[in-house]
Design a protein around this motif. Structure first.
Motif, mmCIF file in Angstrom:
data_model
loop_
_atom_site.group_PDB
_atom_site.id
_atom_site.type_symbol
_atom_site.label_atom_id
_atom_site.label_comp_id
_atom_site.label_asym_id
_atom_site.label_seq_id
_atom_site.Cartn_x
_atom_site.Cartn_y
_atom_site.Cartn_z
ATOM 1 N N GLY A 1 2.194 -49.669 -29.300
ATOM 2 C CA GLY A 1 1.903 -51.102 -29.382
ATOM 3 C C GLY A 1 2.756 -51.799 -30.429
ATOM 4 O O GLY A 1 3.249 -52.909 -30.195
ATOM 5 N N GLU B 1 -3.314 -44.148 -24.639
ATOM 6 C CA GLU B 1 -4.568 -44.768 -25.082
ATOM 7 C C GLU B 1 -5.631 -43.735 -25.440
ATOM 8 O O GLU B 1 -6.614 -44.064 -26.093
ATOM 9 C CB GLU B 1 -5.093 -45.724 -24.002
ATOM 10 N N GLN C 1 -5.746 -50.210 -28.978
ATOM 11 C CA GLN C 1 -4.786 -50.848 -29.861
ATOM 12 C C GLN C 1 -5.438 -52.018 -30.600
ATOM 13 O O GLN C 1 -5.182 -52.243 -31.781
ATOM 14 C CB GLN C 1 -3.670 -51.355 -28.947
ATOM 15 N N GLU D 1 -1.242 -46.968 -30.721
ATOM 16 C CA GLU D 1 -1.021 -47.909 -31.820
ATOM 17 C C GLU D 1 0.462 -47.980 -32.173
ATOM 18 O O GLU D 1 1.005 -49.052 -32.431
ATOM 19 C CB GLU D 1 -1.856 -47.529 -33.038
#
Ligand code: C2E
Ligand code: MG
Ligand code: MG
Ligand code: MG
Length: 285
Positions: free
Chosen positions: A90, A81, A122, A87
């Motif tokens: 995710g 994170e 995200q 991202e």
């Protein structure tokens, strides 16, 4: 002398900070490799309705590290994170979850929903709506079968962005659940304003619900408020029959916790669902 020790202390902290930064970079690099080389795995934890049927599951990511073994998300999600890596992670989770839901269905295991966790960076920095849409389209999953679990603090971090993205997700047909409810910087205003479908009572309230009068009152209040607002409620961290009975008596809709099953790999999850199904069939005979 004082000056000297001051400098030593300074060096000591600088050293420790440097070590921490190096360590973080190392994990970040390994994690980047892990995403591309199939070292991540989704575990699944059953979510049961009040009739005891497993109707959904929460996907919880694990890292099968070549040296460290199975690494829990608490040890790498925060690191991911801190960079744009979250991202990619995710997107991997969304795709793996959607793929699994279809795969189970092909094998005769039908779940109403799969819950997928999404964290702040995200949600706000990436294009979460596009990522969700892509994963759904690619595997042909009905949007209404995906529940995104977000936290209250994510909302407060960027209210404007949250409102617009949540409305887009709602239009798409995806549902939103407020995870760890009651522990964040909550504002009850958002419960009314935002298209939220479900609350998850944080496990810290469930833990002592049978022995601590205050926790019982908090749980009752959350349930009563949620039901008046037409939100469904999941209790997380259910570990005992007593907790389950208390929650059930207060019309909590869904239950999740070690009392039923820990988060497990897909094959074990299927075994759990099949065993539960066989027991139900036997009970009818
Ligand atoms: P969470 O979403 O609140 O997930 C619930 C956590 O409680 C899980 O820990 C689960 O294993 C644990 N748990 C479930 N039942 C019980 C119980 O009866 N007793 C106790 N003591 N614990 C129980 P886990 O798997 O270590 O995940 C920790 C957190 O990491 C999650 O909290 C979630 O915030 C985050 N996380 C997990 N997977 C993902 C992911 O794919 N993406 C993102 N962004 N975050 C994730
Ligand atoms: Mg969750
Ligand atoms: Mg939670
Ligand atoms: Mg939690």
């Amino acid at each position: 002398h004082a000056k000297n020790s001051g400098r030593n202390t300074y060096c000591f902290f600088e050293d420790a900070m440097q070590k921490r930064a190096d360590q973080r970079l190392k994990v970040e690099k390994e994690l980047r490799y892990a995403i591309d080389n199939n070292q991540l795995e989704l575990y699944y934890q059953p979510q049961l309705d009040s009739a005891g049927q497993c109707v959904s599951a929460e996907a919880l990511v694990r890292w099968n590290h070549p040296e460290r073994g199975v690494v829990a998300p608490g040890e790498f999600i925060p690191i991911a994170e801190e960079s744009a890596l979250i991202e990619r992670l995710g997107r991997w989770v969304l795709r793996a979850g959607c793929w699994q839901l279809q795969e189970w269905q092909n094998d005769g295991i039908y779940l109403d929903h799969l819950a997928i966790n999404v964290c702040a960076r995200q949600f706000h920095c990436g294009d979460i709506v596009q990522d969700v849409r892509d994963a759904l389209d690619y595997f042909g999953v009905d949007p209404s079968r995906i529940i995104l679990e977000i936290t209250e603090s994510l909302i407060v971090e960027n209210v404007i962005d949250t409102i617009s993205k949540m409305n887009e997700l709602k239009t798409l047909g995806v549902r939103i659940s407020l995870d760890d409810f009651g522990t964040g910087y909550s504002s009850l205003r958002y419960l009314k304003q935002l298209p939220i479908h479900q609350l998850k009572i944080d496990q810290s309230f469930v833990r002592d619900v049978a022995s601590d009068e205050s926790d019982l009152v908090i749980v009752e209040t959350i349930l009563s408020m949620a039901h008046h607002l037409r939100l469904e409620v999941v209790a997380e961290g259910v570990e005992t029959e007593e907790q389950l009975a208390l929650l059930q008596a207060r019309n909590c809709e869904y239950f999740q916790g070690y009392y039923f099953c820990r988060p497990v790999p897909s094959a074990q999850f299927v075994a759990y669902v099949e065993e539960a199904r066989n027991k139900a069939t036997l009970a009818q005979i």
